[in-house]
Motif scaffolding. Structure first.
Motif, PDB file in Angstrom:
ATOM      1  N   MET A   1     -12.349  -1.305  19.189  1.00 18.64           N
ATOM      2  CA  MET A   1     -12.876   0.056  19.121  1.00 18.64           C
ATOM      3  C   MET A   1     -12.373   0.929  20.267  1.00 18.64           C
ATOM      4  O   MET A   1     -12.576   2.139  20.260  1.00 18.64           O
ATOM      5  CB  MET A   1     -14.405   0.031  19.118  1.00 18.64           C
ATOM      6  CG  MET A   1     -15.012  -0.753  17.953  1.00 18.64           C
ATOM      7  SD  MET A   1     -14.385  -0.244  16.322  1.00 18.64           S
ATOM      8  CE  MET A   1     -15.128   1.377  16.183  1.00 18.64           C
TER       9      MET A   1
ATOM     10  N   ALA B   1      -7.505   1.635  11.406  1.00 18.92           N
ATOM     11  CA  ALA B   1      -8.797   2.175  11.821  1.00 18.92           C
ATOM     12  C   ALA B   1      -9.909   1.724  10.880  1.00 18.92           C
ATOM     13  O   ALA B   1     -11.018   1.394  11.316  1.00 18.92           O
ATOM     14  CB  ALA B   1      -8.726   3.703  11.866  1.00 18.92           C
ATOM     15  N   GLY B   2      -9.628   1.697   9.588  1.00 17.63           N
ATOM     16  CA  GLY B   2     -10.624   1.257   8.618  1.00 17.63           C
ATOM     17  C   GLY B   2     -10.994  -0.196   8.798  1.00 17.63           C
ATOM     18  O   GLY B   2     -12.186  -0.562   8.757  1.00 17.63           O
TER      19      GLY B   2
ATOM     20  N   HIS C   1     -10.644  -1.991  11.562  1.00 19.46           N
ATOM     21  CA  HIS C   1     -11.362  -2.152  12.829  1.00 19.46           C
ATOM     22  C   HIS C   1     -12.822  -1.750  12.683  1.00 19.46           C
ATOM     23  O   HIS C   1     -13.725  -2.445  13.176  1.00 19.46           O
ATOM     24  CB  HIS C   1     -10.715  -1.286  13.910  1.00 19.46           C
ATOM     25  CG  HIS C   1      -9.487  -1.885  14.503  1.00 19.46           C
ATOM     26  ND1 HIS C   1      -8.627  -1.168  15.303  1.00 19.46           N
ATOM     27  CD2 HIS C   1      -8.959  -3.135  14.432  1.00 19.46           C
ATOM     28  CE1 HIS C   1      -7.629  -1.935  15.696  1.00 19.46           C
ATOM     29  NE2 HIS C   1      -7.817  -3.135  15.175  1.00 19.46           N
ATOM     30  N   ALA C   2     -13.064  -0.626  12.024  1.00 21.12           N
ATOM     31  CA  ALA C   2     -14.439  -0.138  11.887  1.00 21.12           C
ATOM     32  C   ALA C   2     -15.295  -1.101  11.074  1.00 21.12           C
ATOM     33  O   ALA C   2     -16.437  -1.411  11.446  1.00 21.12           O
ATOM     34  CB  ALA C   2     -14.438   1.255  11.250  1.00 21.12           C
ATOM     35  N   GLN C   3     -14.760  -1.583   9.964  1.00 18.38           N
ATOM     36  CA  GLN C   3     -15.528  -2.511   9.129  1.00 18.38           C
ATOM     37  C   GLN C   3     -15.700  -3.854   9.821  1.00 18.38           C
ATOM     38  O   GLN C   3     -16.784  -4.473   9.735  1.00 18.38           O
ATOM     39  CB  GLN C   3     -14.852  -2.697   7.770  1.00 18.38           C
ATOM     40  CG  GLN C   3     -15.559  -3.658   6.831  1.00 18.38           C
ATOM     41  CD  GLN C   3     -16.953  -3.183   6.428  1.00 18.38           C
ATOM     42  OE1 GLN C   3     -17.406  -2.110   6.824  1.00 18.38           O
ATOM     43  NE2 GLN C   3     -17.646  -3.993   5.642  1.00 18.38           N
TER      44      GLN C   3
ATOM     45  N   PHE D   1     -15.954  -4.331  13.001  1.00 20.83           N
ATOM     46  CA  PHE D   1     -16.990  -4.151  14.022  1.00 20.83           C
ATOM     47  C   PHE D   1     -18.375  -4.130  13.395  1.00 20.83           C
ATOM     48  O   PHE D   1     -19.296  -4.781  13.898  1.00 20.83           O
ATOM     49  CB  PHE D   1     -16.752  -2.859  14.809  1.00 20.83           C
ATOM     50  CG  PHE D   1     -17.806  -2.624  15.850  1.00 20.83           C
ATOM     51  CD1 PHE D   1     -17.703  -3.211  17.099  1.00 20.83           C
ATOM     52  CD2 PHE D   1     -18.929  -1.855  15.570  1.00 20.83           C
ATOM     53  CE1 PHE D   1     -18.698  -3.036  18.054  1.00 20.83           C
ATOM     54  CE2 PHE D   1     -19.924  -1.669  16.513  1.00 20.83           C
ATOM     55  CZ  PHE D   1     -19.803  -2.268  17.762  1.00 20.83           C
ATOM     56  N   ARG D   2     -18.543  -3.401  12.303  1.00 22.13           N
ATOM     57  CA  ARG D   2     -19.860  -3.333  11.660  1.00 22.13           C
ATOM     58  C   ARG D   2     -20.325  -4.720  11.226  1.00 22.13           C
ATOM     59  O   ARG D   2     -21.485  -5.104  11.442  1.00 22.13           O
ATOM     60  CB  ARG D   2     -19.821  -2.374  10.465  1.00 22.13           C
ATOM     61  CG  ARG D   2     -19.807  -0.908  10.851  1.00 22.13           C
ATOM     62  CD  ARG D   2     -20.049  -0.024   9.651  1.00 22.13           C
ATOM     63  NE  ARG D   2     -18.940  -0.050   8.713  1.00 22.13           N
ATOM     64  CZ  ARG D   2     -17.933   0.827   8.722  1.00 22.13           C
ATOM     65  NH1 ARG D   2     -17.891   1.781   9.647  1.00 22.13           N
ATOM     66  NH2 ARG D   2     -16.965   0.750   7.826  1.00 22.13           N
TER      67      ARG D   2
ATOM     68  N   GLY E   1     -15.075   5.291  22.047  1.00 23.48           N
ATOM     69  CA  GLY E   1     -15.043   4.462  20.846  1.00 23.48           C
ATOM     70  C   GLY E   1     -16.052   3.331  20.878  1.00 23.48           C
ATOM     71  O   GLY E   1     -16.986   3.289  20.057  1.00 23.48           O
TER      72      GLY E   1
ATOM     73  N   ALA F   1     -19.882   3.083  19.148  1.00 23.11           N
ATOM     74  CA  ALA F   1     -20.112   1.995  18.195  1.00 23.11           C
ATOM     75  C   ALA F   1     -21.323   1.156  18.594  1.00 23.11           C
ATOM     76  O   ALA F   1     -22.080   0.685  17.734  1.00 23.11           O
ATOM     77  CB  ALA F   1     -18.867   1.120  18.091  1.00 23.11           C
TER      78      ALA F   1
END
Length: 404
Positions: free
Chosen positions: A214, A224-225, A227-229, A231-232, A321, A325
């Motif tokens: 992040m 980016a997609g 990484h975001a998913q 992390f979630r 970032g 998060a």
């Protein structure tokens, strides 16, 4: 809107996830690969304490060739050599890695040793005195691999291999994209075989890498997609895991987070280890090697906050970032305040998961830290923008001192 140019790369893979995927999918995967003699590679504990070898043998039927169940912790060169000999004896034409990171990594090495004609010591990454490390190109086609992970390990769809060898002052390291698995089977039953302590440790490594991602500057929307998913998935699962050790769902989500992290690295051709708020991979790995009883997750957690607190050259966007998060970003924060907020939050999260956050808690003496720092210069891909071995050692020692 995407306003900058980017490039992506990928490789052929199939992923199966859920209950009984071994029974429902494994034989079809092996058949599709054209293999007739599939060999299981696992550790003694997998063979003695789980039903996985029996499940796999039954699922494969006449395509099962046999088992090697002697892979040692940290993928020792001796056990990989023995596994290679066993594979030759069985005339194996496909390898099935069953276990955690040590087994998955070891199986890549078996494929290399089966396929390449050179001496392993010539094929491994070379560390010329005073020069940059060089990883030789390994050109031969490789024996295909199927991975059945029992822990949420980032090793499951990578191409790098590191073997423990007490006769050397560093790991034997190899890199070959052709050792990536043709399929990954994330089987609920397989994940539930991992002991609680091991699953918490490997989950820590996955979560730490998700935090580090992040803080990367990303212009590729695919990266980016992912990484975001990742992390979630990792944050939610890591927080739930200590109270849900009898539930496969958090383990499954952590596996998927690790898979997405690796796919993002492929698409972006950028290592998460480079992120300014990532834990220091070189320090964590050196600790793990210097103290073999210390798992990778514990060694990652114990240096993560210290690395963030000592990070320099961090932009406001890079700091925001991970702070956003993790829910600790506040309007008007500068980089230093954001770094401290992230470091503090991570320490709280790690402690709730039972992970150490100080080296002194592990009974590691302060006087031992220079020896750990010296190990970091021979860990491939871990030096980042540090230009000399002296820079790497100095940086590592500063992190270790702060973590102590």
């Amino acid at each position: 809107m995407t306003t900058k140019a980017f490039k992506s790369a990928g490789y052929s893979w199939r992923l199966f996830c859920g209950a009984d995927v071994i029974e429902r999918n494994l034989k079809a995967v092996v058949t599709r690969a054209g293999a007739a003699r599939a060999m299981i590679v696992c550790s003694p504990s997998i063979a003695a304490k789980t039903d996985l070898p029996g499940r796999i043998e039954e699922a494969l039927g006449d395509r099962f060739a046999g088992t090697f169940d002697g892979i040692e912790k940290d993928s020792s060169y001796a056990s990989v050599s023995a596994a290679t000999a066993r594979a030759r004896e069985l005339k194996a034409d496909l390898l099935i890695a069953v276990g955690g990171g040590s087994v998955v990594v070891a199986t890549r090495a078996v494929s290399i040793f089966l396929s390449e004609s050179g001496d392993p010591f010539d094929l491994m990454t070379q560390y010329p005195e005073g020069g940059r490390p060089v990883s030789p190109r390994l050109e031969a086609p490789k024996v295909p691999i199927v991975n059945i992970p029992t822990t949420p390990t980032s090793a499951m769809n990578r191409a790098g291999t590191g073997l423990k060898n007490p006769g050397l002052d560093h790991r034997m390291e190899f890199f070959d994209p052709k050792t990536r698995p043709l399929a990954i089977l994330i089987d609920d039953g397989a994940l539930m075989t991992a002991p609680d302590g091991l699953i918490l440790s490997t989950a820590t490594t996955v979560f730490a890498w998700a935090v580090g991602a992040m803080s990367l500057d990303v212009v590729n929307p695919l990266v980016a997609g992912d990484h975001a998913q990742a992390f979630r998935l990792a944050l939610d699962a890591y927080r739930r895991l200590p109270g849900a050790l009898d539930d496969p769902a958090p383990r499954r989500d952590l596996c998927l987070a690790a898979f997405l992290q690796n796919r993002a690295e492929d698409d972006g051709q950028t290592f998460v280890v480079r992120g300014p708020f990532a834990g220091d991979y070189a320090c964590a790995t050196a600790l793990h090697l210097e103290y073999p009883n210390l798992k990778q997750g514990e060694s990652t957690a114990v240096v993560h906050a210290a690395t963030i607190r000592l990070a320099d050259g961090v932009t406001s966007a890079q700091a925001q970032g991970p702070a956003s998060a993790l829910g600790v970003w506040r309007d008007g924060m500068d980089v230093s305040a954001a770094a401290e907020a992230v470091a503090g939050e991570l320490e709280a999260i790690y402690q709730k998961a039972g992970m150490p956050v100080r080296l002194r808690d592990l009974e590691i003496s302060r006087g031992a830290l220079p020896a750990v720092a010296a190990r970091t210069v021979k860990i491939f891909n871990a030096s980042g923008d540090l230009t000399t071995p002296e820079d790497r050692i100095a940086r590592s020692l500063a992190i270790l001192e702060r973590a102590w």
